[in-house]
Design a protein around this motif. Structure first.
Motif, PDB file in Angstrom:
ATOM      1  N   HIS A 186      24.431 -10.049  41.708  1.00 59.42           N
ATOM      2  CA  HIS A 186      24.357  -9.224  42.920  1.00 59.42           C
ATOM      3  C   HIS A 186      24.479  -7.731  42.578  1.00 59.42           C
ATOM      4  O   HIS A 186      23.718  -6.911  43.101  1.00 59.42           O
ATOM      5  CB  HIS A 186      25.446  -9.636  43.922  1.00 59.42           C
ATOM      6  CG  HIS A 186      25.473  -8.777  45.154  1.00 59.42           C
ATOM      7  ND1 HIS A 186      24.618  -8.972  46.220  1.00 59.42           N
ATOM      8  CD2 HIS A 186      26.231  -7.695  45.478  1.00 59.42           C
ATOM      9  CE1 HIS A 186      24.857  -8.059  47.149  1.00 59.42           C
ATOM     10  NE2 HIS A 186      25.831  -7.262  46.733  1.00 59.42           N
TER      11      HIS A 186
ATOM     12  N   HIS B  35      27.389  -8.251  51.505  1.00 61.15           N
ATOM     13  CA  HIS B  35      27.883  -7.862  50.186  1.00 61.15           C
ATOM     14  C   HIS B  35      29.002  -8.770  49.677  1.00 61.15           C
ATOM     15  O   HIS B  35      29.484  -9.652  50.398  1.00 61.15           O
ATOM     16  CB  HIS B  35      28.378  -6.420  50.239  1.00 61.15           C
ATOM     17  CG  HIS B  35      27.287  -5.435  50.559  1.00 61.15           C
ATOM     18  ND1 HIS B  35      26.423  -4.959  49.603  1.00 61.15           N
ATOM     19  CD2 HIS B  35      26.893  -4.873  51.731  1.00 61.15           C
ATOM     20  CE1 HIS B  35      25.558  -4.122  50.175  1.00 61.15           C
ATOM     21  NE2 HIS B  35      25.828  -4.063  51.472  1.00 61.15           N
ATOM     22  N   LEU B  36      29.451  -8.479  48.450  1.00 57.07           N
ATOM     23  CA  LEU B  36      30.583  -9.205  47.867  1.00 57.07           C
ATOM     24  C   LEU B  36      31.888  -8.754  48.528  1.00 57.07           C
ATOM     25  O   LEU B  36      31.964  -7.644  49.050  1.00 57.07           O
ATOM     26  CB  LEU B  36      30.645  -8.936  46.351  1.00 57.07           C
ATOM     27  CG  LEU B  36      29.424  -9.439  45.573  1.00 57.07           C
ATOM     28  CD1 LEU B  36      29.348  -8.769  44.202  1.00 57.07           C
ATOM     29  CD2 LEU B  36      29.484 -10.961  45.412  1.00 57.07           C
TER      30      LEU B  36
ATOM     31  N   CYS C 200      27.870  -2.294  45.927  1.00 56.03           N
ATOM     32  CA  CYS C 200      28.888  -3.081  45.220  1.00 56.03           C
ATOM     33  C   CYS C 200      29.133  -2.552  43.815  1.00 56.03           C
ATOM     34  O   CYS C 200      30.250  -2.622  43.308  1.00 56.03           O
ATOM     35  CB  CYS C 200      28.498  -4.557  45.190  1.00 56.03           C
ATOM     36  SG  CYS C 200      28.643  -5.334  46.828  1.00 56.03           S
TER      37      CYS C 200
ATOM     38  N   CYS D 196      22.519  -4.257  43.714  1.00 51.79           N
ATOM     39  CA  CYS D 196      23.217  -3.566  44.801  1.00 51.79           C
ATOM     40  C   CYS D 196      24.121  -2.440  44.297  1.00 51.79           C
ATOM     41  O   CYS D 196      25.161  -2.688  43.696  1.00 51.79           O
ATOM     42  CB  CYS D 196      24.047  -4.582  45.580  1.00 51.79           C
ATOM     43  SG  CYS D 196      24.992  -3.832  46.914  1.00 51.79           S
TER      44      CYS D 196
ATOM     45  N   ILE E  87      19.871  -4.631  51.376  1.00 55.70           N
ATOM     46  CA  ILE E  87      20.939  -5.645  51.353  1.00 55.70           C
ATOM     47  C   ILE E  87      21.924  -5.395  52.499  1.00 55.70           C
ATOM     48  O   ILE E  87      22.373  -4.268  52.711  1.00 55.70           O
ATOM     49  CB  ILE E  87      21.665  -5.631  49.986  1.00 55.70           C
ATOM     50  CG1 ILE E  87      20.703  -6.114  48.893  1.00 55.70           C
ATOM     51  CG2 ILE E  87      22.920  -6.498  50.023  1.00 55.70           C
ATOM     52  CD1 ILE E  87      21.239  -5.983  47.492  1.00 55.70           C
TER      53      ILE E  87
HETATM   54 ZN   LIG Z   1      26.490  -5.478  47.573  1.00 60.70          ZN
END
Ligand SMILES: [Zn+2]
Lengths: 217, 214
Positions: free
Chosen positions: A35, A10-11, A42, A39, A7
């Protein structure tokens, strides 16, 4: 469902902190939970914001509980099923939080055609924001849908490319209303995304992007 | 392109007001830490006693400390006293039921109990579903080692200390965010929080967990 190593997008910190505080509209909570299922970068950041919440709660003004609160709680415990449940983890394409809304994995999605091979389904959430799954055939452009405010898109299958970058499974794109871009699904595979917008959804018919720009719809 | 990477807590003019104070947090002295230690008890033993032996005395200790805090948090978040009382009992009952999922290498007791209280608050006050991430693997193979748990406890204490040391105005903003009084665009103004190295420590714990359960 751990995709941490591949990934790239990201957020944002404010979305993670708002999710930790519990103040996001349901549709945004869904994209965050989905997500984070994929991930660990995160997830670790979210856990850190939860630690901030723990500090706030620890230091907050306390309120006395009723004199029989402990015994009432012991009765609640006695009445409930305390057997540990197996961890909730998906082995399919859709992470568990999304499967909860779809009612299963990819094959359970009840797509509605929008024309030109594009399909969507709107997921049932509170009205403050809208979550939908989008299906974009390989090589096709992602239809515009006249959003205001924040739009977040999470890739679940395939990939799309826009002027700036490529977004593959697990990647999130966060777009604001004045962002001009034309995402196109990768040639290799049909693309499936979860898209969340904070204004009610506007598009019904699919209008080719060029016409849309020309007409300023 | 409006995406923002997770690690962008670095110097950024928007957050710089808050940031200029945060750098002080790395110079926490030994004396300061002792002071924090007094108020931050480690509750891991009590939670394990509930998990392993359904120990009611251990639960009573946790209850005496956390129930008034959970209730205070719920009232601050907008619950009336009777709803807050009811939800507090449910939160504490959930603590008992989920004791097997507590992982002191990823969350302190207060962090973990906060997440249970927050979820109850969303359900009871906002009447919304709360989508939750997938569970991490758990079981005897994933049992955290003590050094990791102690490391996280220290990080959490430093975080608590750093937040206490913030100017009052900023501390109040953080509290408002968690009591539900700020929108996510308002929260964008305060994300330069003193998270320090807690993120990377949790990240390592997650890696170990994934590795152990392969
Ligand atoms: Zn992430």
């Amino acid at each position: 469902m751990n995709m941490t190593d591949t990934i790239k997008h990201h957020l944002t910190p404010e979305i993670l902190m708002a999710y930790s505080a519990g103040t996001l509209p349901e549709a945004f909570s869904l994209i965050v939970a989905t997500h984070v299922s994929m991930c660990d970068v995160c997830r670790a950041e979210l856990d850190s914001y939860d630690a901030v919440g723990g500090v706030v709660m620890e230091d907050a003004v306390t309120a006395d509980v009723s004199s029989d609160a402990l015994s009432s709680t012991m009765k609640l415990i006695a009445a409930s099923d305390t057997a540990p449940k197996a961890p909730r983890r998906s082995t399919g394409t859709l992470p568990s939080p999304l499967q909860d809304y779809v009612g299963g994995d990819l094959s359970a999605i009840k797509w509605k055609p929008l024309g030109m091979g594009v399909k969507q389904v709107i997921l049932s959430t509170s009205k403050a924001a809208t979550a939908r799954l989008l299906y974009i055939p390989a090589g096709a452009a992602v239809p515009d849908h006249g959003h205001q405010g924040t739009e977040m898109t999470l890739v679940l299958q395939g990939a799309f490319v826009d002027e700036e970058d490529r977004f593959a499974r697990g990647d999130v794109e966060v777009a604001n209303e004045d962002m001009e871009h034309t995402p196109i699904a990768d040639m290799g595979e049909d693309c499936i995304c979860l898209a969340v917008t904070d204004a009610p959804l506007k598009f019904n018919a699919l209008i080719p992007r060029i016409a849309q720009r020309f007409l300023r719809i | 392109m409006a995406h923002v990477g997770v690690s962008e807590f670095g110097p950024c003019t928007k957050y710089s007001v808050l940031h200029s104070h945060l750098d002080l947090t790395t110079s926490t002295t030994g004396q300061d830490k002792t002071e924090v230690n007094k108020t931050n008890k480690d509750w891991t033993a009590q939670i394990y006693a509930i998990r392993d032996a359904q120990d009611q005395a251990a639960f009573a200790e946790l209850f005496a400390h956390f129930a008034p805090r959970v209730k205070g948090f719920l009232i601050k978040s907008g619950a009336d006293a009777s709803l807050a009382e009811e939800c507090t009992q449910e939160v504490m009952a959930t603590l008992w039921r989920k004791a097997h999922m507590f992982d002191p290498s990823r969350a302190s007791a207060s962090t973990w109990i906060f997440t249970i209280a927050r979820n109850r608050k969303i359900d009871a006050l906002r009447k919304q579903r709360r989508p939750e991430p997938e569970d991490l693997p758990w079981g005897p193979e994933a049992e955290p080692d003590q050094a990791e748990a102690i490391g996280l406890k220290q990080e959490t204490e430093q975080l608590a200390f750093a937040i206490k040391e913030l100017p009052e105005k900023q501390r109040i903003l953080i509290e408002q965010a968690y009591f539900g009084d700020l929108s996510h665009s308002e929260i964008a103004e305060i994300t330069g929080l003193p998270l320090g190295t807690i993120k990377s420590r949790i990240r390592l714990a997650l890696e170990r967990l994934r590795h152990a359960m392969k």
